[in-house]
Enzyme design. Structure first.
Site, PDB file in Angstrom:
ATOM      1  N   ASP A 123     -13.481   2.679   7.249  1.00 39.81           N
ATOM      2  CA  ASP A 123     -12.452   3.415   6.514  1.00 39.81           C
ATOM      3  C   ASP A 123     -13.022   3.974   5.221  1.00 39.81           C
ATOM      4  OD1 ASP A 123      -9.789   4.364   5.791  1.00 39.81           O
ATOM      5  OD2 ASP A 123      -9.941   2.854   4.212  1.00 39.81           O
TER       6      ASP A 123
ATOM      7  N   HIS B 107       0.845  -1.190   0.000  1.00 37.14           N
ATOM      8  CA  HIS B 107       0.000   0.000   0.000  1.00 37.14           C
ATOM      9  C   HIS B 107       0.876   1.233   0.000  1.00 37.14           C
ATOM     10  CE1 HIS B 107      -4.154   1.426   0.348  1.00 37.14           C
ATOM     11  NE2 HIS B 107      -3.632   2.490   0.920  1.00 37.14           N
TER      12      HIS B 107
ATOM     13  N   LYS C 256      -7.739  -1.505   6.483  1.00 39.08           N
ATOM     14  CA  LYS C 256      -8.158  -2.290   5.318  1.00 39.08           C
ATOM     15  C   LYS C 256      -7.149  -3.387   5.007  1.00 39.08           C
ATOM     16  CE  LYS C 256      -7.160   1.577   2.251  1.00 39.08           C
ATOM     17  NZ  LYS C 256      -7.626   2.812   2.867  1.00 39.08           N
TER      18      LYS C 256
ATOM     19  N   ARG D 108     -12.646  12.405   4.696  1.00 40.72           N
ATOM     20  CA  ARG D 108     -11.363  13.105   4.854  1.00 40.72           C
ATOM     21  C   ARG D 108     -10.947  13.771   3.555  1.00 40.72           C
ATOM     22  NH1 ARG D 108      -7.708   8.734   5.901  1.00 40.72           N
ATOM     23  NH2 ARG D 108      -6.059  10.240   6.148  1.00 40.72           N
TER      24      ARG D 108
ATOM     25  N   SER E  94      -6.254   4.269   8.597  1.00 36.76           N
ATOM     26  CA  SER E  94      -6.944   4.047   7.326  1.00 36.76           C
ATOM     27  C   SER E  94      -6.277   2.909   6.549  1.00 36.76           C
ATOM     28  CB  SER E  94      -6.893   5.342   6.507  1.00 36.76           C
ATOM     29  OG  SER E  94      -7.196   5.105   5.166  1.00 36.76           O
TER      30      SER E  94
HETATM   31  N1  URA Z   1      -4.058   5.827   1.633  1.00 36.11           N
HETATM   32  C1  URA Z   1      -5.075   5.376   2.432  1.00 36.11           C
HETATM   33  O1  URA Z   1      -5.596   4.288   2.217  1.00 36.11           O
HETATM   34  N2  URA Z   1      -5.457   6.131   3.440  1.00 36.11           N
HETATM   35  C2  URA Z   1      -4.912   7.325   3.723  1.00 36.11           C
HETATM   36  O2  URA Z   1      -5.318   7.947   4.660  1.00 36.11           O
HETATM   37  C3  URA Z   1      -3.866   7.796   2.900  1.00 36.11           C
HETATM   38  C4  URA Z   1      -3.457   7.026   1.846  1.00 36.11           C
END
Ligand code: URA
Length: 446
Positions: free
Chosen positions: A161, A82, A187, A168, A183
């Site tokens: 999220d 990620h 996930k 957000r 966040s």
């Molecule tokens: N990627 C995400 O999944 N969440 C964030 O808050 C920032 C980048």
């Protein structure tokens, strides 16, 4: 629950109880707390931060707001990557099929555009027919069959999220180490992974620009992963200029296809290989970085990675013709070349200006209800340090109309500067694990 009191206490720097975070997340997901109150609370978190206990409670509540993927008996390791978000960051599109071609299952779960950064889901959806909203059991079946899926958070995975992320995005509450950590990790931990590799961006286009704070972000996420049985490694990568050349959904898919075809821009491929090496090592399918890199390069050179991507596109309802003919991707109505106003050396290509301009062109969201226009964006062919001549083409703007072209040209004129000394950050500067921080490459000026 009296949310006003939570907002006021957080505003005043008081840590909320874990049980309060759990109740808040449950009530928000159930629609019992309005967006405006959660926005105010998020803004208080941006300013006040979260204690370790609060962060753990928030993350666990976000995971528990949904279901989890289950991959027992798959017969191969399951890993994901990620990114904390960048401009021109289409790494996931190349990385997932490439790593999956090396014997690691990759249920690449991504997000939508956030702030000035683009989202992998929006990019994938520029492929005609491509569905990112797979159901849990569908994802598990596809991973069994192909070893790769490229998906959004289903309503079942960390729905908290999903809702908070969208909120957000439009309330100026992205830039927070605990909120980004909760966040991303909620996930990812719901994915039932055997390991996770994080691409933590640093530089002016990153949500957390400074190196030391970016390292703190990495360590925060690693802490959450490691204490929840998910070995986690992070690389710190440069986001002081866009990654690759293309910025904007369909343009980035086209560039990712070039990468999978062995012709991607060097910086994009370097970051992708570096993250892929970490994934193969963490998965235990390779034991030294050199061998891991070789295997990844072979997956690209042999066409295996591209073939895996084709199968994923097909399985998820997309038109696989896109692999051989990227021309079927949606195309902008208006295109214009931007030429260098001066002779000199490119000092900077500001990723925030470019990312914001993509949003302003229609390629991102200003409000929750906005649709993303996949056709708009930029292709920028210069990097800091490149010599340029007056009149030389440096970039192209892709827009809906003449007004968009004017907006794009103005953004390029502000983003690409030839004044000052170029001091680009090293592409991959640090490797961060539970054991500590390793410096891989020092800045050129150091
Ligand atoms: N990627 C995400 O999944 N969440 C964030 O808050 C920032 C980048």
């Amino acid at each position: 629950m009296v949310v006003t009191s939570l907002i006021e206490r957080k505003r005043d720097g008081v840590a909320l109880d874990p049980a309060e975070w759990r109740a808040l997340v449950d009530d928000y997901v159930a629609g019992r707390v309005p967006d405006y109150q959660v926005s105010a609370l998020l803004m208080a978190v941006v300013w006040r931060g979260l204690s370790t206990d609060e962060l753990a409670a928030l993350t666990d509540a976000m995971i528990a707001s949904g279901d989890r993927l289950r991959f027992e008996g798959l017969g191969r390791p399951v890993l994901d990557k990620h990114s904390t978000g960048g401009v021109g960051d289409k790494v996931s599109l190349v990385l997932a099929p490439m790593v999956a071609s090396c014997g690691v299952a990759v249920p690449m779960m991504s997000g939508r555009g956030l702030g000035h950064t683009g989202g992998t889901l929006d990019k994938l959806e520029s492929i005609p027919g491509f569905r990112t909203g797979l159901a849990l059991r569908e994802i598990e079946a596809q991973i069994q069959r192909l070893g790769c899926a490229m998906i959004g958070q289903t309503p079942e995975i960390a729905p908290a999220d999903r809702k908070l992320y969208a909120l957000r995005d439009v309330t100026g509450t992205v830039e927070s180490i605990p909120l980004i950590s909760a966040s991303i990790m909620s996930k990812k931990l719901a994915e039932g992974l055997g390991g996770l590799v994080l691409d933590v961006k640093a530089g002016s286009g990153a949500f957390i620009p400074g190196r030391d704070r970016a390292i703190e972000l990495a360590r925060t996420m690693i802490g959450l992963g490691e204490t929840r049985s998910c070995p986690t490694v992070a690389l710190l990568t440069a986001m002081d200029r866009p990654l690759g050349r293309a910025c904007g959904c369909a343009l980035e898919v086209e560039e990712a296809l070039q990468g999978l075809g062995g012709e991607g821009p060097d910086d994009l491929m370097e970051v992708t290989y570096a993250l892929g090496v970490e994934m193969l090592l963490l998965a235990g399918v390779e034991h030294d970085p050199v061998g891991a890199r070789r295997r990844l390069e072979k997956a690209i050179a042999s066409g295996q990675a591209l073939e895996t991507f084709r199968r994923v596109v097909e399985a998820q309802g997309g038109d696989p013709m896109v692999i051989d003919d990227p021309g079927i991707l949606p195309q902008a109505d208006a295109v214009e070349v931007f030429r260098s106003p001066a002779t000199g050396t490119v000092a900077s290509v500001d990723p925030r200006i470019i990312g914001r301009a993509v949003v302003a062109l229609g390629g991102g969201r200003n409000t929750l209800a906005d649709a993303v226009d996949p056709t708009v964006g930029f292709v920028i062919t210069v990097k800091p340090g490149d010599r340029v001549k007056a009149g030389q083409p440096l970039a192209s703007v892709f827009a809906r109309d003449a007004a968009g072209i004017a907006l794009g040209l103005d953004a390029l004129a502000r983003a690409i500067t030839t004044e000052g000394e170029p001091a680009p950050l090293p592409l991959v500067s640090h490797r961060i694990t539970a054991a500590g921080v390793e410096t891989l490459e020092h800045p050129a000026s150091a």
